[in-house]
Design an enzyme around this catalytic site. Structure first.
Site, PDB file in Angstrom:
ATOM      1  N   SER A 112       0.789  -1.032  -0.040  1.00 11.09           N
ATOM      2  CA  SER A 112      -0.060   0.045   0.090  1.00 11.09           C
ATOM      3  C   SER A 112       0.869   1.305   0.049  1.00 11.09           C
ATOM      4  O   SER A 112       1.689   1.594  -1.051  1.00 11.09           O
ATOM      5  CB  SER A 112      -0.884   0.195   1.099  1.00 11.09           C
ATOM      6  N   HIS A 113       0.417   2.117   0.941  1.00  6.79           N
ATOM      7  CA  HIS A 113       1.181   3.349   0.928  1.00  6.79           C
ATOM      8  C   HIS A 113       2.791   3.249   1.709  1.00  6.79           C
ATOM      9  O   HIS A 113       3.368   4.319   1.736  1.00  6.79           O
ATOM     10  CB  HIS A 113       0.529   4.341   1.745  1.00  6.79           C
ATOM     11  N   ASP A 276      -2.037   6.662  -3.220  1.00  9.95           N
ATOM     12  CA  ASP A 276      -0.922   6.043  -2.795  1.00  9.95           C
ATOM     13  C   ASP A 276      -0.337   5.088  -3.631  1.00  9.95           C
ATOM     14  O   ASP A 276      -0.584   4.705  -4.808  1.00  9.95           O
ATOM     15  CB  ASP A 276      -1.515   5.551  -1.359  1.00  9.95           C
ATOM     16  N   ASP A 278      -0.644   1.780  -4.023  1.00  2.93           N
ATOM     17  CA  ASP A 278      -1.579   0.669  -4.764  1.00  2.93           C
ATOM     18  C   ASP A 278      -2.651   1.531  -5.362  1.00  2.93           C
ATOM     19  O   ASP A 278      -3.409   0.619  -5.681  1.00  2.93           O
ATOM     20  CB  ASP A 278      -1.745  -0.473  -3.804  1.00  2.93           C
ATOM     21  N   ASP A 280      -5.381   2.913  -3.919  1.00  2.00           N
ATOM     22  CA  ASP A 280      -6.629   2.769  -3.133  1.00  2.00           C
ATOM     23  C   ASP A 280      -7.038   4.081  -2.336  1.00  2.00           C
ATOM     24  O   ASP A 280      -8.067   4.449  -1.823  1.00  2.00           O
ATOM     25  CB  ASP A 280      -6.818   1.484  -2.343  1.00  2.00           C
ATOM     26  N   ARG A 281      -5.771   5.014  -1.887  1.00  2.00           N
ATOM     27  CA  ARG A 281      -6.117   5.986  -1.135  1.00  2.00           C
ATOM     28  C   ARG A 281      -6.157   7.379  -1.910  1.00  2.00           C
ATOM     29  O   ARG A 281      -5.629   7.455  -3.012  1.00  2.00           O
ATOM     30  CB  ARG A 281      -4.889   6.049  -0.008  1.00  2.00           C
ATOM     31  N   LYS A 375     -11.209   0.421  -1.221  1.00  2.00           N
ATOM     32  CA  LYS A 375     -11.263   1.846  -1.392  1.00  2.00           C
ATOM     33  C   LYS A 375     -10.769   2.123  -2.504  1.00  2.00           C
ATOM     34  O   LYS A 375      -9.928   1.285  -3.218  1.00  2.00           O
ATOM     35  CB  LYS A 375     -10.573   2.712  -0.235  1.00  2.00           C
TER      36      LYS A 375
HETATM   37  C1  G1P Z   1      -4.216   1.845   8.351  1.00  2.47           C
HETATM   38  C2  G1P Z   1      -5.453   2.749   8.432  1.00  2.47           C
HETATM   39  C3  G1P Z   1      -6.763   2.101   8.422  1.00  2.47           C
HETATM   40  C4  G1P Z   1      -6.643   1.301   6.761  1.00  2.47           C
HETATM   41  C5  G1P Z   1      -5.299   0.686   6.784  1.00  2.47           C
HETATM   42  C6  G1P Z   1      -5.218  -0.041   5.339  1.00  2.47           C
HETATM   43  O1  G1P Z   1      -4.433   0.791   9.256  1.00  2.47           O
HETATM   44  O2  G1P Z   1      -5.360   3.298   9.698  1.00  2.47           O
HETATM   45  O3  G1P Z   1      -7.854   3.030   8.301  1.00  2.47           O
HETATM   46  O4  G1P Z   1      -7.838   0.603   6.680  1.00  2.47           O
HETATM   47  O5  G1P Z   1      -4.122   1.176   7.135  1.00  2.47           O
HETATM   48  O6  G1P Z   1      -4.983   0.944   4.582  1.00  2.47           O
HETATM   49  P1  G1P Z   1      -3.853   0.728  10.635  1.00  2.47           P
HETATM   50  O7  G1P Z   1      -2.246   0.941  10.491  1.00  2.47           O
HETATM   51  O8  G1P Z   1      -4.226   2.122  11.394  1.00  2.47           O
HETATM   52  O9  G1P Z   1      -3.997  -0.339  11.473  1.00  2.47           O
HETATM   53 ZN    ZN Z   2      -3.177   1.568  -0.248  1.00  6.16          ZN
END
Ligand code: G1P
Ligand code: ZN
Length: 542
Positions: A112-113, A276, A278, A280-281, A375
């Protein structure tokens, strides 16, 4: 081609979190590491005769991992794997492909990010046939299988050429290489009024899209510049790179600072957005005004009917518990249901599948709808564009009208990264132990009216999730929430979520950190953040 059975041993700690298994890249590249987890996935969901989708965000090791996964899918008897060209797929596009082709699920390679590269992070997650992340029962089953792993199957074969579209054969399994963007772009054209947005760009509307050297680059160029006529160069950092160009591909004011600077400069375009690693954000910014994700969700819910895909209205909305209550008031005004779920996208899936919610979102820059089961960054950006094109107002005007009508929730999240796990756990345990005594206590001139550890009963399958985060509620709708991250890869990350409700428009220029100052102080006093962790200042403020 021969199928080989490789003897292996369980590798400790292959426990998928809220978004799959995420580890340092070097760990994933270690002996049998990826293979063991992939075998656990196939053992858990079954591979024989099945069809899967495969793709990733292009980060370092993406291409090599894809070849391993394909060879293992073939060895485990899968019938077909649909792969994004170059082994690329954004997470929402993968979710769409899984659904559109009615496959048996998909494997997405992404952290992801989190930054990518040899010294950064890699990840693998499995999505179900509905296109959404595997629920806990499934990931737990995968985890148990990793602890019992003794062997995996893989075929001996050359790499499958994933750079050209079309069909290939791998030990009897069909490998179908598809354009990663095409199907997704068509879906967006069905949901949004592309003609109106095109006219807006033709009329001189300008935007900046920062793809942060990650997966949405090709999607944004195709959709925004080619199909919607935004000028060439609207999309910056549009080529996905294995290390995301050294950027931290997380669209928030801290990591997308260049975009923020541009949007607050003299030469700011009308609208700014980022996504981000991948895809989704999303983060959206108006000229000279930042839109918090919680406010964005509320504005999208209030205006979604302006887009063709949502003309019939929303069935309901859902937000994660730490997300501000702004969208709840929109739901009440619309007379639709609103749901409060634990953090993590997977909890929305049941609500979307059951038709209880159409839109959902999280404070962590995640917004989406029932068009996929993830998302979707570009989707949110396009819905904003659609709303701007129809209302013909600026982002600031739309926000001002929204706050005047619904009131405003000042909101911020403070992250404290890489805390020693034992210290973070001790702090949370101490806080949890005091919750029952808190109601009635006064702090910083505010009265605590309730305090609990959030638990959620899924209205669809009845499953119960406990200990999802401590909530301390003050009189008048202010609160703070504390929980530990489930996605970090280094020590513990403490997330402190702060919220204050003000009826009426509030002051657009009022800095949320100032508006929230008493609540920030109350949280530090109550939880003893500094005493337990040695940290006073957060590492990231969003
Ligand atoms: C974080 C974000 C959460 C999101 C997840 C995946 O998780 O806070 O809202 O769904 O990344 O993108 P966390 O690290 O808080 O468990
Ligand atoms: Zn992501």
């Amino acid at each position: 081609m021969t199928i080989r059975t490789i003897q292996t041993a369980a590798i400790p700690g292959q426990k998928p979190g809220t978004s799959g298994l995420r580890k340092k890249t070097a760990v994933f590249m270690g002996h049998h590491y990826l293979e063991n987890f992939i075998q656990a996935i196939f053992d858990s969901v079954g591979a024989k005769g099945k069809t899967f989708v495969l793709g990733g965000d292009g980060r370092y090791f993406n291409a090599e991992a894809a070849q391993v996964i394909l060879r293992m899918a073939a060895a485990n008897g899968a019938a077909r794997v649909i792969v994004g060209q170059g082994a690329l797929l954004s997470t929402p596009a993968a979710s769409h492909l899984i659904r559109r082709h009615q496959t048996d699920g998909g494997i997405i390679m992404s952290a992801s990010h989190n930054p990518g590269g040899p010294t950064e992070d890699f990840g693998v997650k499995f999505n179900m046939p509905n296109g959404g992340p595997a629920p806990e029962a499934v990931t737990e089953d995968m985890y148990i299988r990793t602890t019992q792993m003794t062997q995996y199957q893989i075929v001996d074969a050359q790499d499958v050429p994933l750079d050209k579209l079309g069909l290939d054969d791998l030990a009897g399994m069909v490998v179908e290489v598809v354009d990663p963007v095409a199907d997704y772009a068509v879906l967006m054209e069905q949901l949004f009024d592309f003609a109106a947005i095109r006219a807006m760009f033709a009329g001189g509307f300008r935007m900046r899209m920062d793809s942060m050297c990650a997966i949405t680059g090709p999607y944004a160029v195709e959709i925004l510049e080619k199909r919607l006529g935004a000028p060439a160069g609207t999309v910056i950092n549009g080529t996905p790179l294995p290390d995301f160009g050294g950027l931290h591909p997380d669209p928030n004011p801290t990591w997308a600072k260049p975009l923020m600077d541009e949007m607050f400069s003299q030469s700011a375009p009308d609208f700014g957005a980022a996504s981000d690693g991948d895809g989704d954000r999303n983060m959206v910014v108006g000229r000279g005004i930042y839109v918090s994700p919680s406010d964005s969700l509320a504005v999208l819910a209030a205006n979604a009917h302006l887009a063709p895909g949502y003309r019939g209205g929303l069935k309901g909305v859902a937000r994660s518990m730490p997300t501000s209550a702004a969208v709840d008031r929109v739901a009440k005004a619309l007379g639709i249901g609103h749901y409060e779920t634990p953090t993590g996208w997977k909890f929305f899936g049941n609500l979307l599948d059951a038709g209880l919610a159409t839109l959902c979102g999280e404070e962590s820059f995640g917004t989406g709808s029932d068009h996929v089961r993830e998302k979707d960054g570009l989707w949110a950006i396009l819905l904003w564009l659609n709303i701007l094109a129809v209302r013909k107002q600026s982002v600031a005007e739309i926000l001002a009208e929204h706050f005047a009508k619904f009131g405003r929730n000042y909101y911020s999240r403070h992250d404290f990264d890489a805390i020693e796990t034992a210290k973070a756990d001790a702090m949370m345990a101490a806080l949890r132990g005091r919750l029952a005594d808190l109601p009635g206590t006064r702090l910083e001139g505010m009265e605590i009216v309730a305090a609990d550890d959030f638990s959620y009963a899924d209205p669809v399958d009845g499953s119960i999730s406990t200990a999802q985060g401590v909530r301390v509620m003050f009189k008048g709708g202010s609160r703070f929430v504390m929980r530990l991250s489930g996605t970090g890869t280094e020590g513990a990350t403490l997330r402190l979520y702060l919220e204050r409700f003000v009826a009426g428009p509030g002051d657009l220029d009022h800095d949320p950190q100032d508006a929230l100052a008493p609540i920030i102080r109350a949280a530090h006093v109550l939880a003893g953040i500094e005493a337990f962790t040695g940290r006073l200042r957060p590492d990231v403020v969003t």
